[in-house]
Scaffold this motif. Structure first.
Motif, PDB file in Angstrom:
ATOM      1  N   ASN A  18      20.329  14.410 -30.200  1.00  0.00           N
ATOM      2  CA  ASN A  18      21.304  15.506 -30.134  1.00  0.00           C
ATOM      3  C   ASN A  18      21.292  16.285 -28.813  1.00  0.00           C
ATOM      4  O   ASN A  18      21.680  17.457 -28.776  1.00  0.00           O
ATOM      5  CB  ASN A  18      21.074  16.481 -31.294  1.00  0.00           C
ATOM      6  N   VAL A  19      20.856  15.684 -27.733  1.00  0.00           N
ATOM      7  CA  VAL A  19      20.723  16.422 -26.473  1.00  0.00           C
ATOM      8  C   VAL A  19      22.058  16.982 -25.998  1.00  0.00           C
ATOM      9  O   VAL A  19      22.156  18.163 -25.619  1.00  0.00           O
ATOM     10  CB  VAL A  19      20.094  15.528 -25.381  1.00  0.00           C
ATOM     11  N   LEU A  20      23.117  16.172 -26.008  1.00  0.00           N
ATOM     12  CA  LEU A  20      24.424  16.651 -25.571  1.00  0.00           C
ATOM     13  C   LEU A  20      24.837  17.868 -26.396  1.00  0.00           C
ATOM     14  O   LEU A  20      25.292  18.889 -25.848  1.00  0.00           O
ATOM     15  CB  LEU A  20      25.451  15.529 -25.690  1.00  0.00           C
ATOM     16  N   HIS A  21      24.686  17.792 -27.691  1.00  0.00           N
ATOM     17  CA  HIS A  21      25.055  18.888 -28.598  1.00  0.00           C
ATOM     18  C   HIS A  21      24.236  20.142 -28.316  1.00  0.00           C
ATOM     19  O   HIS A  21      24.782  21.255 -28.257  1.00  0.00           O
ATOM     20  CB  HIS A  21      24.833  18.421 -30.037  1.00  0.00           C
ATOM     21  N   THR A  51      33.095  15.883 -16.637  1.00  0.00           N
ATOM     22  CA  THR A  51      32.411  17.155 -16.847  1.00  0.00           C
ATOM     23  C   THR A  51      31.691  17.112 -18.191  1.00  0.00           C
ATOM     24  O   THR A  51      31.914  16.204 -19.006  1.00  0.00           O
ATOM     25  CB  THR A  51      33.405  18.317 -16.853  1.00  0.00           C
ATOM     26  N   LEU A  52      30.861  18.088 -18.431  1.00  0.00           N
ATOM     27  CA  LEU A  52      30.172  18.155 -19.715  1.00  0.00           C
ATOM     28  C   LEU A  52      31.179  18.238 -20.854  1.00  0.00           C
ATOM     29  O   LEU A  52      31.016  17.573 -21.896  1.00  0.00           O
ATOM     30  CB  LEU A  52      29.234  19.361 -19.729  1.00  0.00           C
ATOM     31  N   GLY A  53      32.231  19.033 -20.669  1.00  0.00           N
ATOM     32  CA  GLY A  53      33.249  19.162 -21.707  1.00  0.00           C
ATOM     33  C   GLY A  53      34.016  17.875 -21.925  1.00  0.00           C
ATOM     34  O   GLY A  53      34.305  17.499 -23.069  1.00  0.00           O
ATOM     35  N   GLU A  54      34.372  17.182 -20.840  1.00  0.00           N
ATOM     36  CA  GLU A  54      35.080  15.910 -20.970  1.00  0.00           C
ATOM     37  C   GLU A  54      34.206  14.858 -21.635  1.00  0.00           C
ATOM     38  O   GLU A  54      34.678  14.075 -22.473  1.00  0.00           O
ATOM     39  CB  GLU A  54      35.523  15.429 -19.590  1.00  0.00           C
TER      40      GLU A  54
END
Length: 530
Positions: A18-21, A51-54
């Motif tokens: 879950n690192v991204l989350h 980007t992180l959001g993309e």
């Protein structure tokens, strides 16, 4: 207020699944760096820096697709593909569902791939267009199809328990069907949690990932750069010409790879390439050879502190060590520069989160200078092999994980790698014949040898060794037997049967570039090499 890295290090919920989350939950800038791939990602072109959001939105799309197709908690899903984006984005989406992605190297032979998938007992298979027709196993979809999901329909992130299985990677397969290495939510993140508490190494703000994409090492790197808020370009090919081209184009400050990539780079005339951006080369898997390291540290630049202050000087760092899928991270580390003289297959000392020992056959710790089995303990060690209790416990001894290597430790606590156990002839008594150390000595002694392979086998009741030399294009066509014997030492020199030049394509390798010495031994025992 604590830095993001400190908050991540203190987060009891964070792990490989879950690192991204968790990075987003801790307030990371959504316009900051995500990941960059060398092929298109849905409607984004190749090398677009997501980007992180993309990145999160593209993973959410894939999560929605998986949910709609019934993939969820504890489902094992094999991924057989070549493109880095296919593998990494599928991994991130599957772990978000609580499924267990099983990452497969695209170079695996189709019959072995089918057998490997069978042993996994998978729920489903994702395979790209090149690999799909090669499988006898039914394929659910091509990985890129997952990107057609609606990110708005993605379910909530699965909440992982510390011991949850989150990814299966595989070994190199030097002896046949690779072993399936299981990693849990916390084991594969244990080393990264430690590194988050340490200062960032020089160059790790912009990384070129030349590691095999389905390998444990790439999973680690994805999670590491997300936590460090660094930039990383992931390469689908680890061939030296591709790596060199991307270094010159993308200007990374660090390059991560396996020993086979460094050997390939060392074959090139590096003076003809612009490599000044590189501050650090980071090696994992097998330790690297001295001549290859020396060629790399001679190029690039690094920052150093002098009486006049911080300055940039010619020559880079090379961080060497020893790692494996089962160890969960490099277990050892040593840093080389132009001025280094501590070679001889020195893999350095264990990281602070790990301990190591040289063991007897009964698991007793041996004193400095004594050769034995390399034992390793770390919170990063894999829980075992998926669906394979026999091998899981075969590689445990007296509380240690056995890496499969022969090593010794010196009085200063530095460890030295001698060989893989199957490739050596080395009991605790009797002859001590090592192939990897012999290769190291040949490379160091004979400049026109760019790589070499030593094979030892028992033929008609006696040990013999064959030496395969890969030479520079301008090397003279002469007999190098005397030079090889002088380099390897008396014990190995006494059993050398044949020394010959070969092309790189004549040496069988695994999907990650390791030499298949078992195949070379079989060829020689059956006379197929004649």
């Amino acid at each position: 207020m604590k830095s993001l890295r400190a908050r991540l290090a203190a987060d009891p919920e964070i792990g490989t699944g879950n690192v991204l989350h968790r990075v987003i939950a801790h307030g990371a800038d959504l316009d900051g760096p995500g990941l960059t791939f060398d092929t298109p990602v849905d409607h984004y072109p190749a090398e677009h820096p997501l980007t992180l959001g993309e990145l999160d939105e593209r993973v959410q799309a894939r999560t929605a697709w998986l949910h709609e197709h019934g993939i969820g908690r504890r489902d094992v899903v094999a991924i057989w593909a070549t493109d880095a984006a296919d593998i990494v984005l599928s991994f991130l989406a599957l772990t978000r569902r609580g499924a267990i992605p099983a990452l497969m190297n695209g170079k695996m032979a189709p019959p072995i791939a089918d057998e490997y998938i069978r042993r996994l007992r998978v729920t489903a298979v994702l395979a790209d267009a090149a690999h799909r027709p090669l499988l006898q196993t039914e394929v659910l979809a091509e990985p890129h199809e997952l990107g057609t999901g609606d990110p708005a329909k993605a379910p909530e992130h699965y909440r992982h328990h510390a011991d949850d299985p989150v990814v299966i990677t595989h070994t190199s397969g030097t002896t046949g069907v690779p072993k399936a290495v299981l990693h849990s939510h916390t084991t594969l993140y244990a080393a990264l949690k430690h590194l988050l508490t340490m200062p960032q190494a020089q160059g790790t703000d912009r990384i070129l990932n030349a590691l095999p994409i389905p390998h444990t090492a790439t999973v680690l790197m994805v999670n590491q750069v997300l936590g460090n808020r660094a930039q990383m370009l992931l390469l689908s090919s680890q061939d030296a010409p591709d790596v060199l081209r991307q270094i010159e184009r993308w200007k990374p400050r660090a390059v991560y790879g396996f020993a086979v990539t460094w050997a390939g780079l060392a074959r090139e005339d590096l003076s003809k390439h612009d490599l000044d951006s590189v501050r650090m080369w980071f090696n994992t898997g097998d330790c690297a050879h001295e001549p290859h390291i020396r060629k790399l540290v001679a190029v690039g630049t690094r920052e150093t502190v002098t009486r006049a202050g911080r300055t940039t000087v010619k020559g880079s760092h090379f961080v060497d060590g020893l790692g494996s899928s089962e160890m969960g991270h490099n277990g050892f580390h040593i840093t080389h520069t132009i001025d280094s003289d501590h070679y001889g297959r020195c893999i350095g000392k264990p990281y602070q989160f790990a301990t190591a020992a040289v063991l007897s056959s009964t698991g007793d710790e041996l004193p400095a200078g004594k050769v034995g089995l390399l034992g390793f303990r770390s919170p990063s060690v894999s829980p075992g092999y998926w669906n394979d209790s026999v091998n899981t416990y075969r590689f445990r001894l007296n509380g240690w994980f056995l890496t499969g290597d022969l090593a010794y430790r010196d009085d200063s606590g530095h460890y030295f790698h001698l060989d893989r156990i199957p490739d050596a002839v080395a009991g605790f008594e009797g002859p001590q014949l090592f192939t990897s150390m012999s290769e190291e000595r040949i490379l160091a002694a004979i400049p026109e040898v760019v790589d070499c392979t030593v094979v030892i086998l028992n033929q008609d009741g006696r040990y013999v060794a064959d030496v395969l030399l890969e030479l520079t294009p301008d090397a003279e066509n002469v007999d190098r037997t005397a030079a090889v014997k002088a380099a390897v030492g008396e014990d190995v020199a006494a059993i050398i049967r044949k020394v010959g030049a070969v092309g790189a394509e004549e040496v069988p390798v695994t999907v990650t570039g390791k030499v298949r010495k078992v195949a070379l031994r079989e060829e020689r025992l059956t006379g197929a090499d004649a």
